[in-house]
Motif scaffolding. Structure first.
Motif, PDB file in Angstrom:
ATOM      1  N   ILE A 171       0.854  -1.181   0.000  1.00 37.34           N
ATOM      2  CA  ILE A 171       0.000   0.000   0.000  1.00 37.34           C
ATOM      3  C   ILE A 171       0.894   1.236   0.000  1.00 37.34           C
ATOM      4  CG2 ILE A 171      -1.754   1.309   1.257  1.00 37.34           C
ATOM      5  CD1 ILE A 171      -2.715  -1.297   2.489  1.00 37.34           C
ATOM      6  N   VAL A 172       0.589   2.180  -0.873  1.00 35.81           N
ATOM      7  CA  VAL A 172       1.368   3.417  -0.982  1.00 35.81           C
ATOM      8  C   VAL A 172       0.430   4.590  -0.707  1.00 35.81           C
ATOM      9  CG1 VAL A 172       2.913   4.798  -2.408  1.00 35.81           C
ATOM     10  CG2 VAL A 172       2.772   2.315  -2.759  1.00 35.81           C
ATOM     11  N   ARG A 173       0.696   5.318   0.357  1.00 38.92           N
ATOM     12  CA  ARG A 173      -0.170   6.435   0.733  1.00 38.92           C
ATOM     13  C   ARG A 173       0.409   7.798   0.356  1.00 38.92           C
ATOM     14  NH1 ARG A 173      -4.436   4.791   3.389  1.00 38.92           N
ATOM     15  NH2 ARG A 173      -4.427   2.754   4.415  1.00 38.92           N
ATOM     16  N   ARG A 174       1.727   7.856   0.160  1.00 35.09           N
ATOM     17  CA  ARG A 174       2.369   9.122  -0.196  1.00 35.09           C
ATOM     18  C   ARG A 174       3.332   8.912  -1.352  1.00 35.09           C
ATOM     19  NH1 ARG A 174       2.179   8.925   5.302  1.00 35.09           N
ATOM     20  NH2 ARG A 174       4.262   7.985   5.413  1.00 35.09           N
ATOM     21  N   GLU A 175       3.488   9.934  -2.159  1.00 35.41           N
ATOM     22  CA  GLU A 175       4.304   9.828  -3.354  1.00 35.41           C
ATOM     23  C   GLU A 175       5.730   9.411  -3.054  1.00 35.41           C
ATOM     24  OE1 GLU A 175       5.607  12.520  -7.250  1.00 35.41           O
ATOM     25  OE2 GLU A 175       4.048  13.216  -5.870  1.00 35.41           O
ATOM     26  N   GLN A 176       6.276   9.895  -1.941  1.00 35.61           N
ATOM     27  CA  GLN A 176       7.667   9.579  -1.614  1.00 35.61           C
ATOM     28  C   GLN A 176       7.875   8.111  -1.239  1.00 35.61           C
ATOM     29  OE1 GLN A 176       5.737  11.925  -0.270  1.00 35.61           O
ATOM     30  NE2 GLN A 176       6.195  12.308   1.904  1.00 35.61           N
ATOM     31  N   GLU A 177       6.789   7.357  -1.017  1.00 34.37           N
ATOM     32  CA  GLU A 177       6.894   5.933  -0.691  1.00 34.37           C
ATOM     33  C   GLU A 177       6.859   5.053  -1.936  1.00 34.37           C
ATOM     34  OE1 GLU A 177       3.513   5.261   1.744  1.00 34.37           O
ATOM     35  OE2 GLU A 177       4.250   6.406   3.466  1.00 34.37           O
ATOM     36  N   LEU A 178       6.532   5.632  -3.080  1.00 37.79           N
ATOM     37  CA  LEU A 178       6.231   4.832  -4.267  1.00 37.79           C
ATOM     38  C   LEU A 178       7.422   4.020  -4.756  1.00 37.79           C
ATOM     39  CD1 LEU A 178       4.277   4.010  -6.483  1.00 37.79           C
ATOM     40  CD2 LEU A 178       4.879   6.100  -7.729  1.00 37.79           C
ATOM     41  N   ALA A 179       8.590   4.648  -4.899  1.00 39.07           N
ATOM     42  CA  ALA A 179       9.747   3.943  -5.457  1.00 39.07           C
ATOM     43  C   ALA A 179      10.127   2.737  -4.606  1.00 39.07           C
ATOM     44  CB  ALA A 179      10.927   4.904  -5.585  1.00 39.07           C
ATOM     45  N   ALA A 180      10.160   2.922  -3.283  1.00 44.21           N
ATOM     46  CA  ALA A 180      10.520   1.811  -2.397  1.00 44.21           C
ATOM     47  C   ALA A 180       9.472   0.708  -2.451  1.00 44.21           C
ATOM     48  CB  ALA A 180      10.676   2.318  -0.969  1.00 44.21           C
ATOM     49  N   ALA A 181       8.200   1.084  -2.529  1.00 38.53           N
ATOM     50  CA  ALA A 181       7.128   0.085  -2.586  1.00 38.53           C
ATOM     51  C   ALA A 181       7.223  -0.754  -3.849  1.00 38.53           C
ATOM     52  CB  ALA A 181       5.769   0.775  -2.510  1.00 38.53           C
ATOM     53  N   ILE A 182       7.560  -0.123  -4.969  1.00 39.26           N
ATOM     54  CA  ILE A 182       7.723  -0.860  -6.226  1.00 39.26           C
ATOM     55  C   ILE A 182       8.858  -1.868  -6.096  1.00 39.26           C
ATOM     56  CG2 ILE A 182       8.491  -0.630  -8.628  1.00 39.26           C
ATOM     57  CD1 ILE A 182       6.883   1.975  -8.761  1.00 39.26           C
ATOM     58  N   ASP A 183       9.965  -1.455  -5.504  1.00 38.31           N
ATOM     59  CA  ASP A 183      11.110  -2.357  -5.337  1.00 38.31           C
ATOM     60  C   ASP A 183      10.758  -3.540  -4.437  1.00 38.31           C
ATOM     61  OD1 ASP A 183      12.649  -0.736  -6.942  1.00 38.31           O
ATOM     62  OD2 ASP A 183      13.627   0.310  -5.275  1.00 38.31           O
ATOM     63  N   ILE A 184      10.059  -3.271  -3.338  1.00 39.13           N
ATOM     64  CA  ILE A 184       9.701  -4.342  -2.395  1.00 39.13           C
ATOM     65  C   ILE A 184       8.715  -5.316  -3.038  1.00 39.13           C
ATOM     66  CG2 ILE A 184       8.554  -4.850  -0.212  1.00 39.13           C
ATOM     67  CD1 ILE A 184       9.628  -2.147   0.807  1.00 39.13           C
ATOM     68  N   ALA A 185       7.694  -4.773  -3.709  1.00 39.93           N
ATOM     69  CA  ALA A 185       6.692  -5.638  -4.345  1.00 39.93           C
ATOM     70  C   ALA A 185       7.322  -6.513  -5.417  1.00 39.93           C
ATOM     71  CB  ALA A 185       5.581  -4.785  -4.948  1.00 39.93           C
ATOM     72  N   ARG A 186       8.255  -5.926  -6.186  1.00 40.79           N
ATOM     73  CA  ARG A 186       8.910  -6.705  -7.234  1.00 40.79           C
ATOM     74  C   ARG A 186       9.760  -7.827  -6.632  1.00 40.79           C
ATOM     75  NH1 ARG A 186       9.326  -4.780 -11.940  1.00 40.79           N
ATOM     76  NH2 ARG A 186       9.650  -2.604 -11.283  1.00 40.79           N
ATOM     77  N   ALA A 187      10.511  -7.497  -5.580  1.00 36.84           N
ATOM     78  CA  ALA A 187      11.376  -8.500  -4.946  1.00 36.84           C
ATOM     79  C   ALA A 187      10.551  -9.640  -4.355  1.00 36.84           C
ATOM     80  CB  ALA A 187      12.236  -7.840  -3.870  1.00 36.84           C
ATOM     81  N   GLU A 188       9.438  -9.311  -3.691  1.00 40.46           N
ATOM     82  CA  GLU A 188       8.581 -10.347  -3.105  1.00 40.46           C
ATOM     83  C   GLU A 188       7.957 -11.215  -4.191  1.00 40.46           C
ATOM     84  OE1 GLU A 188       5.621  -9.035  -0.427  1.00 40.46           O
ATOM     85  OE2 GLU A 188       7.020  -8.567   1.187  1.00 40.46           O
ATOM     86  N   SER A 189       7.466 -10.585  -5.243  1.00 39.71           N
ATOM     87  CA  SER A 189       6.838 -11.342  -6.329  1.00 39.71           C
ATOM     88  C   SER A 189       7.828 -12.286  -6.991  1.00 39.71           C
ATOM     89  CB  SER A 189       6.256 -10.378  -7.368  1.00 39.71           C
ATOM     90  OG  SER A 189       5.222  -9.615  -6.816  1.00 39.71           O
ATOM     91  N   GLN A 190       9.047 -11.805  -7.173  1.00 36.55           N
ATOM     92  CA  GLN A 190      10.066 -12.653  -7.785  1.00 36.55           C
ATOM     93  C   GLN A 190      10.432 -13.811  -6.873  1.00 36.55           C
ATOM     94  OE1 GLN A 190      11.275 -12.012 -11.010  1.00 36.55           O
ATOM     95  NE2 GLN A 190      12.025 -14.102 -10.756  1.00 36.55           N
ATOM     96  N   ARG A 191      10.513 -13.506  -5.580  1.00 36.29           N
ATOM     97  CA  ARG A 191      10.915 -14.542  -4.616  1.00 36.29           C
ATOM     98  C   ARG A 191       9.858 -15.634  -4.478  1.00 36.29           C
ATOM     99  NH1 ARG A 191      11.365 -13.649   1.941  1.00 36.29           N
ATOM    100  NH2 ARG A 191      11.786 -15.819   2.502  1.00 36.29           N
ATOM    101  N   TYR A 192       8.603 -15.231  -4.338  1.00 35.46           N
ATOM    102  CA  TYR A 192       7.556 -16.213  -4.045  1.00 35.46           C
ATOM    103  C   TYR A 192       6.953 -16.857  -5.289  1.00 35.46           C
ATOM    104  CZ  TYR A 192       7.571 -14.710   0.829  1.00 35.46           C
ATOM    105  OH  TYR A 192       7.926 -14.446   2.122  1.00 35.46           O
ATOM    106  N   PHE A 193       6.980 -16.138  -6.428  1.00 37.17           N
ATOM    107  CA  PHE A 193       6.285 -16.646  -7.612  1.00 37.17           C
ATOM    108  C   PHE A 193       7.164 -16.720  -8.852  1.00 37.17           C
ATOM    109  CE2 PHE A 193       3.365 -14.205  -4.883  1.00 37.17           C
ATOM    110  CZ  PHE A 193       2.580 -15.254  -4.426  1.00 37.17           C
ATOM    111  N   GLY A 194       8.419 -16.284  -8.730  1.00 36.71           N
ATOM    112  CA  GLY A 194       9.315 -16.324  -9.876  1.00 36.71           C
ATOM    113  C   GLY A 194       8.882 -15.407 -10.992  1.00 36.71           C
TER     114      GLY A 194
END
Length: 490
Positions: A171-194
């Motif tokens: 969940i991203v509530r502020r613009e300054q959180e967006l870049a980090a959230a994208i990185d975390i979501a991508r890393a988790e998706s790659q780790r759990y689902f390839g």
């Protein structure tokens, strides 16, 4: 029609046992795989046969598609039921099962591929007039993804295209959180689902999570079996589910169920599936995703409809017609399911490990306890923390809540921390009793759901129990040779 005579269950624990029971009642032999950690699993005792599988970490054994198919063929099975989790929504696995000449108890691989991918499923929903939230797909133009996500407005949700179970979501509530959230979501998706593909969508505040159980057969019939409310969640993972959804207006229920059937029919859906939606406080509903498998919470639908969903799955997989029309589907009373997890809910839902030293299941009318462990079984961090599902049925929601509270109090599992006390506190909360639930319920009522502090009497009683259980006490107070015998007494 292709009769299933021997079924391989590519899963473990409570869902494997649940499938074994229905298959056995239908006269179908069953084979379950086991890892060294599952030697004492209850499914092994109930199945017609078993086969050892190997993998390190152990979860790898259930993710090895070729090993599962090989084990099924070597044990003389003619069909594979994937349960849920593991390979259940893997289109390549479903296709490999079919290519091996075995029956896959689930939808065709092409449908899993279409509906199992969140991005393609959303596009398909739009094509068939099923509403979705405003979104941005990274694949359309990776370079502009962040900019297009900002254009949706905040708050927004970053999600993995192949995600599930709350993994790969931010969940991203502020613009300054967006870049980090994208990185975390991508890393988790790659780790759990390839699969690191992402998309962003509008985040609906205080939504209800409503899902519809659909069923299709190979003769073109698609029906729904009503809806379930799954709003009590932590970290996007469900804890309590119920059917029917409390307080859902009849007209809205009809629209959601009709949209679910329309979507499944357009996809050529066969077997069991679930269309998941979110409902805003204003009464808007949006397609979320489709789970192309049996759901963890399917027992609440079974309790209110009187249907055995696994039996329907097996009959449809054999080529039979559903044998029931939409008009013949009825719902009676109210059902609630609580997931019994090995975790400390009062310490941030931290998973716990140990060994089940004592297990006592609740009893009584309208009570069902689907458990995947036995006394003496190890509880490790290698698998999901869910140990059992406690399901109750009552004539109405008030009675179902009362029965669930009693059943939770009667559920005992020593040797590992479980969340039954926390679940009971949720059910006692006035807002839950009124049906005022949404996906932010637990966070919003966190303080009210905290355990009450111990009284002096309770603290002294616990200290007395701990002192009596001290490992060296027997040696100090019991004479030899009896002290050396440990806990055994004649």
């Amino acid at each position: 029609m292709t009769p299933i005579r021997k079924l391989f269950i590519a899963n473990r624990a409570e869902i494997a046992l649940r499938i074994v029971r229905t298959a056995s009642r239908l006269g179908i032999e069953t084979v379950v795989p086991w890892h060294r950690q599952d030697r004492a699993g209850p499914a092994l005792l109930a199945a017609s046969g078993s086969v050892e599988v190997f993998g390190e970490p152990p979860v790898a054994a259930w993710l090895d598609a070729q090993a599962m198919i090989r084990a099924a063929r070597d044990s003389g099975c003619d069909a594979i039921h994937p349960g849920y989790g593991f390979l259940s929504e893997n289109a390549a696995f479903a296709q490999a099962v079919a290519d091996a000449g075995l029956v896959f108890v689930g939808p065709p691989a092409s449908v899993i591929e279409l509906m199992g991918d969140k991005i393609s499923a959303r596009r398909f929903a739009v094509q068939h007039d099923v509403p979705v939230t405003p979104s941005a797909d990274e694949a359309d133009d990776p370079a502009s993804f962040a900019e297009r996500a900002r254009g949706i407005g905040f708050p927004l949700l970053i999600k993995g295209a192949a995600g599930g179970g709350g993994k790969g979501m931010q969940i991203v509530r502020r613009e300054q959180e967006l870049a980090a959230a994208i990185d975390i979501a991508r890393a988790e998706s790659q780790r759990y689902f390839g699969d690191g593909r992402l998309f962003a969508e509008r985040f609906v505040e205080r939504p209800r999570h409503i899902e519809v159980q659909v069923f299709g057969d190979s003769h073109g019939h698609v029906i729904h079996l009503g809806e379930r409310e799954c709003s009590i969640q932590r970290r996007f993972q469900k804890l309590i589910e119920e059917s029917p959804a409390p307080g859902l207006p009849a007209a809205l229920r009809e629209r959601i169920c009709a949209a679910a059937v329309r979507l499944a029919s357009a996809a050529g859906y066969v077997n069991a599936g679930t269309v998941e939606c979110i409902v805003s406080p204003e009464g808007e509903f949006f397609f979320l995703e489709m789970n192309t498998r049996l759901q963890v919470e399917h027992p609440v639908t079974e309790m209110v409809t009187g249907l055995d969903l696994v039996e329907l799955q097996l009959r449809v997989a054999q080529g039979e017609a559903l044998g029931i029309t939409q008009a013949q589907v009825t719902s009676a009373g109210h059902a609630i399911e609580c997931r019994i997890l090995a975790e400390d809910a009062d310490a941030g839902f931290v998973p716990d490990t140990g060994r089940v030293l004592l297990l006592r299941a609740p009893q009584g009318p309208g009570v069902r306890f689907d458990v995947g462990v036995t006394e003496g079984a190890p509880v490790t961090a290698d698998f999901d923390s869910m140990l059992a599902k406690l399901v109750v049925h009552g004539a109405d929601r008030r009675l179902a809540i009362s029965r669930m509270r009693t059943a939770l109090a009667e559920t005992t599992m020593l040797g590992v921390t479980i969340n039954n006390d926390f679940l009971a506190r949720v059910l006692r909360h006035p807002a839950f009793a009124q049906g005022e639930t949404d996906t932010g319920f637990l966070e919003r009522h966190r303080e009210a759901l905290a355990p009450a502090p111990l009284t002096d009497g309770e603290r002294q009683a616990l200290l007395a129990v701990a002192a009596s259980a001290a490992p060296d006490r027997a040696a100090r107070t019991v004479p030899e040779p009896y002290a050396s015998m440990g806990a055994w007494r004649n």
